[in-house]
Design an enzyme around this catalytic site. Structure first.
Site, short mmCIF file in Angstrom:
data_model
loop_
_atom_site.label_atom_id
_atom_site.label_comp_id
_atom_site.label_asym_id
_atom_site.label_seq_id
_atom_site.Cartn_x
_atom_site.Cartn_y
_atom_site.Cartn_z
N LYS A 69 31.78 61.55 67.56
CA LYS A 69 31.26 61.17 68.88
C LYS A 69 31.95 62.00 69.96
O LYS A 69 33.16 62.25 69.87
CB LYS A 69 31.51 59.67 69.10
CG LYS A 69 30.84 59.08 70.34
CD LYS A 69 31.08 57.56 70.38
CE LYS A 69 30.50 56.90 71.61
NZ LYS A 69 30.78 55.45 71.65
N SER A 144 26.83 52.61 72.91
CA SER A 144 26.81 53.96 73.42
C SER A 144 26.84 55.02 72.33
O SER A 144 26.60 56.19 72.60
CB SER A 144 28.02 54.16 74.32
OG SER A 144 29.22 54.08 73.56
N SER A 168 29.71 49.26 70.55
CA SER A 168 29.06 50.58 70.48
C SER A 168 29.08 51.25 69.13
O SER A 168 28.50 52.33 68.97
CB SER A 168 29.68 51.51 71.52
OG SER A 168 29.38 51.06 72.81
#
Lengths: 491, 97
Positions: A69, A144, A168
């Site tokens: 990420k 997210s 998330s």
């Protein structure tokens, strides 16, 4: 993949190249990646192949590629956090967990898309455009960490790293039919993670099976002297637990507050069936009452913006990141440049939360908002402690609904915030949680997730229960859920 | 407690975010809705409850005071918007008067 590599039926270069090829074919439609590091990934794969040929003792995951990420710093590879403020920034150092991936010999394929500074439940708040759900490209892949969930669900990477501040990792896993774990707070180092809310953030693994998730968890977990909140204890035995997969004699607590009003009927139906499968395998079920969970969302949306407003103060246009001058001002001051740069560089959701946090922490309102939220946090931790007196793990649906359509909730922050209602209590209390696919909702044919929560530092229980459920469901479905996903058209 | 447009402008200036007029109006509406919703924390039965700022009990952590390698000057400056003589070049920080 790991066994094919160790028996040298496939090389790390072949495996990495296959994933890069898949990305070239489908990422135009899914938009999981913000940066792909073809050269770096292949170089790392070549190094693993050379080491294996030389007979060196390698990590079990050596040569298995991974996506990270874009909230983790990666030396020499752009890190943007999904924000214009950091466009083009190349960190001079690696996050600790990235160092661990490199040391294990795992080629890093690239950086995955995310809501700007991890603020969102849909990846629509990325400054670089949304990611799409491989099950239905018109829908969100969760947030997210929608880049990390969609990269795994679309077979562009076998494994990915996410971060979970209010859900998330778990919520994107639920809506894409993948597995995601938020370890115990402090179980994985936060050094090199661009902080959103420091007392809530936790990095963790995303994968397609519970065992894969455990193997990645074992690589990235453990104590880090560079993170003062890192737990100084060995990583819980997650891999052994995933292999054991035996729930007989365990007590599962169903959280009364998570699953009623606002939960889609198809999500609830798959959850009830999954619980029954675990009972069939010898587990006992009790209902647990966590009355303070009703206040969790409100407390979270005060604590998070407060910490975020403080953490994001470092984006001041002085040492790195975007710098723009205010229009029509000759020789502007540092303060004017700062305000103009933050206005230009931050998206709407980030500005909204920074200003909300500034308000909650301001003199006169501190006690009514932030102080009160901290007391609610204590009540929630107490509810968990009480629940774990009667249950080994707690269960709930991971998210109240399946994936919604892109754009559907963008103008309604409150509706967006509700998506994390079931995942947030774990972040407030610091306990670990996992989402495992529980099937497809009848209404829309989209994936649903089951959430497992365990006491702090007992992460292995997530894997025992998760693996037991996964094996029972695979028997029922005749294979993994992702086999039912529609084919992505190669462009 | 209702927010006014001036309140939002003041908060934005405290947060060093220069909001445009239209953005200010939109933010006022959105923040008011969010604040109404999070005000629910005030209904929680918290009498006598100790606030909790962190999920784990924290103790101070120290390390031996020994020199360790850090970033080199070029590495530390590698993301600088502007630099001069191995230093960050920043806009003026004092008033002209």
């Amino acid at each position: 993949m790991a066994s094919l590599l160790s028996t040298r039926e496939v090389s790390a270069v072949e495996l990495t190249q296959a994933h890069l090829d898949r990305t070239a074919a489908v990422d135009g439609a899914v938009h999981s990646y913000l940066h792909v590091d073809q050269v770096g990934a292949l170089a790392q794969a070549e190094a693993v192949d050379r080491a294996r040929a030389a007979g060196e003792d390698l990590h079990v995951l050596a040569g298995v590629p991974v996506a990270v990420k874009d909230v983790m710093t990666t030396r020499g590879l752009p890190t943007t956090c999904g924000s214009r403020v950091l466009e083009g920034w190349i960190p001079p150092y690696d996050a600790t967990l990235v160092t661990k991936l490199r040391e294990a010999g795992m080629p890093i394929l690239g950086k995955t898309n995310m809501d700007e500074f991890a603020m969102g439940s849909s990846t629509e708040h990325s400054a670089y455009g949304p990611s799409h759900n491989p099950w239905d490209l018109e829908r969100i892949p969760g947030g997210s960490g929608g880049g990390s969930s969609s990269v795994v669900a679309s077979f562009q990477a076998p494994l990915a790293i996410g971060t979970d501040t209010g859900g998330s990792i778990r919520q994107p896993a639920a809506v894409t039919g993948t597995v995601g774990t938020k370890p115990t707070y402090g179980g994985v180092s936060r050094y090199g993670l661009v902080a959103l809310a420091s007392s809530l953030d936790q990095a963790g693994p995303c994968a397609r099976t519970v065992l894969d998730t455990a193997l990645l968890h074992a690589v990235i977990g453990g104590h880090d002297p560079r993170d003062s909140t890192s737990i100084d204890a060995p990583v819980p035995p997650v891999v052994e637990a995933a292999r054991r997969a035996d729930v007989s004699g365990m007590t599962l607590g169903i959280v009364k507050q998570l699953g009623g009003e606002g939960y889609q009927p198809g999500v609830r139906a798959r959850f009830d069936e999954a619980v029954q499968l675990l009972v069939d395998r010898g587990a006992k079920v009790v209902e647990v009452d966590c009355p303070s969970f009703d206040y969790a969302l409100a407390a979270y949306y005060l604590i998070l913006p407060s910490e975020a407003s403080s953490n994001l103060a470092k984006f001041d246009a002085m040492r790195y990141g975007l710098r723009v001058g205010p229009s029509g001002v000759d020789a502007p001051s540092a303060e004017q440049v700062m305000a103009a740069s933050r206005e230009a560089g931050f998206g709407d959701e980030v500005k909204r939360r920074i200003i909300l946090g500034t308000y909650a922490l301001s003199s006169g309102y501190y006690d009514a908002y932030y102080g009160q939220a901290q007391k609610v946090r204590r009540l929630i931790a107490d509810d968990f402690a009480k629940a774990y007196e009667t249950a080994d793990v707690l269960l709930s649906p991971t998210a109240p609904t399946t994936a919604f359509k892109i754009g559907e909730k963008l103008d309604d922050p409150l509706a967006m915030y509700l998506n994390d209602v079931a995942t947030i209590p774990a972040n407030l209390a610091g306990v670990p949680g996992m989402s495992v696919p529980s099937g497809l909702a009848d209404e829309d044919g989209l994936p649903t997730g089951l959430q497992i929560l365990a006491p702090a530092t007992a992460d292995e229980r997530l894997y025992t229960v998760g693996a037991a459920l996964e094996s029972a469901l695979h028997e029922r479905w005749g294979g993994p859920l992702l086999a039912k996903a529609p084919e992505l058209k190669e462009s | 407690m209702a927010l006014s447009r001036d309140d939002v402008a003041h908060l934005a200036s405290l947060a060093r975010i220069e909001l445009g007029e239209a953005e200010l109006d939109r933010m006022l509406g959105e923040l008011s809705v969010i604040l109404d919703s999070v005000a629910k924390v005030q209904q929680a039965p918290t009498e006598g409850v100790e606030p909790m700022s962190h999920p784990m009990p924290l103790t101070n952590v120290t390390r031996p005071d020994e020199v360790r390698p850090g970033l080199s000057a070029p590495e530390a400056l590698s993301g600088a918007p502007e630099q001069e003589q191995q230093r960050f070049l920043v806009p003026r920080i004092l008033d002209e008067e």
